[in-house]
Design a protein around this motif. Structure first.
Motif, mmCIF file in Angstrom:
data_model
loop_
_atom_site.group_PDB
_atom_site.id
_atom_site.type_symbol
_atom_site.label_atom_id
_atom_site.label_comp_id
_atom_site.label_asym_id
_atom_site.label_seq_id
_atom_site.Cartn_x
_atom_site.Cartn_y
_atom_site.Cartn_z
ATOM 1 N N CYS A 77 0.847 -1.191 0.000
ATOM 2 C CA CYS A 77 0.000 0.000 0.000
ATOM 3 C C CYS A 77 0.886 1.246 0.000
ATOM 4 C CB CYS A 77 -0.906 0.000 1.233
ATOM 5 S SG CYS A 77 -1.980 1.434 1.315
ATOM 6 N N PRO A 78 1.138 1.847 -1.178
ATOM 7 C CA PRO A 78 2.014 3.025 -1.227
ATOM 8 C C PRO A 78 1.475 4.216 -0.448
ATOM 9 C CG PRO A 78 1.051 2.587 -3.391
ATOM 10 C CD PRO A 78 0.661 1.464 -2.499
ATOM 11 N N GLU A 79 0.150 4.349 -0.346
ATOM 12 C CA GLU A 79 -0.442 5.457 0.424
ATOM 13 C C GLU A 79 -0.005 5.385 1.883
ATOM 14 O OE1 GLU A 79 -4.833 6.235 -0.556
ATOM 15 O OE2 GLU A 79 -4.411 4.221 -1.332
ATOM 16 N N TYR A 80 -0.034 4.187 2.442
ATOM 17 C CA TYR A 80 0.368 3.988 3.835
ATOM 18 C C TYR A 80 1.844 4.316 4.009
ATOM 19 C CZ TYR A 80 1.164 1.707 8.321
ATOM 20 O OH TYR A 80 1.504 1.443 9.621
ATOM 21 N N VAL A 81 2.652 3.850 3.074
ATOM 22 C CA VAL A 81 4.099 4.062 3.172
ATOM 23 C C VAL A 81 4.430 5.553 3.098
ATOM 24 C CG1 VAL A 81 6.347 3.565 2.126
ATOM 25 C CG2 VAL A 81 4.618 1.767 2.251
ATOM 26 N N ILE A 82 3.840 6.272 2.159
ATOM 27 C CA ILE A 82 4.154 7.694 2.002
ATOM 28 C C ILE A 82 3.700 8.505 3.225
ATOM 29 C CG2 ILE A 82 2.093 8.552 0.782
ATOM 30 C CD1 ILE A 82 5.621 9.442 -0.296
ATOM 31 N N LYS A 83 2.629 8.064 3.884
ATOM 32 C CA LYS A 83 2.164 8.762 5.088
ATOM 33 C C LYS A 83 3.109 8.553 6.270
ATOM 34 C CE LYS A 83 -2.793 8.711 4.171
ATOM 35 N NZ LYS A 83 -4.094 8.143 4.562
ATOM 36 N N ASN A 84 3.840 7.448 6.261
ATOM 37 C CA ASN A 84 4.676 7.100 7.403
ATOM 38 C C ASN A 84 6.168 7.308 7.187
ATOM 39 O OD1 ASN A 84 2.804 5.862 9.522
ATOM 40 N ND2 ASN A 84 2.084 5.013 7.594
ATOM 41 N N PHE A 85 6.558 7.706 5.985
ATOM 42 C CA PHE A 85 7.966 7.950 5.680
ATOM 43 C C PHE A 85 8.075 9.225 4.855
ATOM 44 C CE2 PHE A 85 7.611 3.456 6.421
ATOM 45 C CZ PHE A 85 8.739 3.155 7.159
ATOM 46 N N ASN A 86 9.147 10.001 5.078
ATOM 47 C CA ASN A 86 9.329 11.183 4.235
ATOM 48 C C ASN A 86 9.732 10.735 2.832
ATOM 49 O OD1 ASN A 86 12.162 10.769 4.098
ATOM 50 N ND2 ASN A 86 12.468 11.922 5.983
ATOM 51 N N GLU A 87 9.791 11.668 1.904
ATOM 52 C CA GLU A 87 10.006 11.319 0.499
ATOM 53 C C GLU A 87 11.294 10.529 0.275
ATOM 54 O OE1 GLU A 87 10.518 13.612 -3.684
ATOM 55 O OE2 GLU A 87 8.937 14.317 -2.352
ATOM 56 N N GLU A 88 12.375 10.910 0.940
ATOM 57 C CA GLU A 88 13.640 10.192 0.774
ATOM 58 C C GLU A 88 13.534 8.754 1.272
ATOM 59 O OE1 GLU A 88 16.801 12.337 2.628
ATOM 60 O OE2 GLU A 88 16.413 14.143 1.460
ATOM 61 N N LYS A 89 12.920 8.558 2.387
ATOM 62 C CA LYS A 89 12.798 7.226 2.981
ATOM 63 C C LYS A 89 11.720 6.386 2.307
ATOM 64 C CE LYS A 89 15.895 7.583 6.210
ATOM 65 N NZ LYS A 89 17.041 6.724 6.305
ATOM 66 N N TYR A 90 10.797 7.043 1.613
ATOM 67 C CA TYR A 90 9.707 6.334 0.944
ATOM 68 C C TYR A 90 10.240 5.313 -0.053
ATOM 69 C CZ TYR A 90 6.020 5.469 -2.423
ATOM 70 O OH TYR A 90 5.140 4.851 -3.274
ATOM 71 N N ILE A 91 11.140 5.727 -0.918
ATOM 72 C CA ILE A 91 11.694 4.818 -1.926
ATOM 73 C C ILE A 91 12.453 3.682 -1.252
ATOM 74 C CG2 ILE A 91 13.331 4.636 -3.849
ATOM 75 C CD1 ILE A 91 12.512 7.541 -4.555
ATOM 76 N N GLU A 92 13.230 4.009 -0.246
ATOM 77 C CA GLU A 92 13.971 2.993 0.508
ATOM 78 C C GLU A 92 13.003 1.969 1.130
ATOM 79 O OE1 GLU A 92 16.455 3.104 4.617
ATOM 80 O OE2 GLU A 92 17.031 4.592 3.110
ATOM 81 N N GLU A 93 11.903 2.446 1.659
ATOM 82 C CA GLU A 93 10.929 1.547 2.292
ATOM 83 C C GLU A 93 10.245 0.652 1.283
ATOM 84 O OE1 GLU A 93 8.733 -0.192 5.463
ATOM 85 O OE2 GLU A 93 10.679 0.782 5.265
ATOM 86 N N ILE A 94 9.886 1.181 0.112
ATOM 87 C CA ILE A 94 9.288 0.345 -0.937
ATOM 88 C C ILE A 94 10.269 -0.764 -1.340
ATOM 89 C CG2 ILE A 94 8.525 0.304 -3.350
ATOM 90 C CD1 ILE A 94 6.368 1.433 -1.577
ATOM 91 N N ILE A 95 11.538 -0.410 -1.483
ATOM 92 C CA ILE A 95 12.558 -1.415 -1.825
ATOM 93 C C ILE A 95 12.637 -2.469 -0.730
ATOM 94 C CG2 ILE A 95 15.041 -1.787 -2.154
ATOM 95 C CD1 ILE A 95 15.064 1.058 -3.481
ATOM 96 N N ARG A 96 12.664 -2.016 0.515
ATOM 97 C CA ARG A 96 12.738 -2.960 1.645
ATOM 98 C C ARG A 96 11.533 -3.909 1.641
ATOM 99 N NH1 ARG A 96 10.873 -4.046 6.426
ATOM 100 N NH2 ARG A 96 9.449 -2.309 6.531
ATOM 101 N N LEU A 97 10.362 -3.379 1.377
ATOM 102 C CA LEU A 97 9.159 -4.211 1.354
ATOM 103 C C LEU A 97 9.218 -5.241 0.224
ATOM 104 C CD1 LEU A 97 6.436 -1.510 2.040
ATOM 105 C CD2 LEU A 97 7.364 -3.182 3.649
ATOM 106 N N LEU A 98 9.759 -4.852 -0.908
ATOM 107 C CA LEU A 98 9.883 -5.787 -2.027
ATOM 108 C C LEU A 98 10.894 -6.890 -1.731
ATOM 109 C CD1 LEU A 98 9.784 -3.317 -5.013
ATOM 110 C CD2 LEU A 98 8.113 -5.103 -4.503
ATOM 111 N N VAL A 99 12.006 -6.507 -1.108
ATOM 112 C CA VAL A 99 13.045 -7.500 -0.822
ATOM 113 C C VAL A 99 12.586 -8.390 0.315
ATOM 114 C CG1 VAL A 99 15.403 -7.805 0.003
ATOM 115 C CG2 VAL A 99 14.902 -6.056 -1.689
#
Length: 99
Positions: A77-99
């Protein structure tokens, strides 16, 4: 091999999912076939309630689809991720979730 569904859910967010998936497929030799499905908060909440009995939004859910563990699905859920992480950390978190 990773297959992505609902990429349009990422259009408003700063991430090149095609580049990321290509990199992951190249760097990791996958024994499994994995579908990555991007969903909105309503859908992930519904799945979380149905499969985990938790009536709340979450960032990611993953499932083994068959009995020999060769196929799985990851719902993000990218909406949840963007609400809980700033823009820089958002991409890092999506990568972490995929891995």
């Amino acid at each position: 091999m990773i297959t992505v569904f609902n990429k349009e859910k990422l259009e408003e967010f700063p991430i090149d999912i095609n580049k990321l998936i290509k990199l992951l497929n190249k760097e990791f030799s996958f024994v499994k076939k994995v579908n990555v499905i991007f969903v909105d908060e309503g859908k992930i909440k519904e799945l979380n309630k149905e499969y985990r009995q938790k009536n709340e939004v979450t960032d990611v859910l993953s499932f083994n689809i068959d009995f020999d563990d060769t196929f799985g699905e990851i719902y993000i859920c990218p909406e949840y991720v963007i609400k809980n992480f700033n823009e820089e950390k958002y991409i890092e978190e999506i990568i972490r979730l995929l891995v």
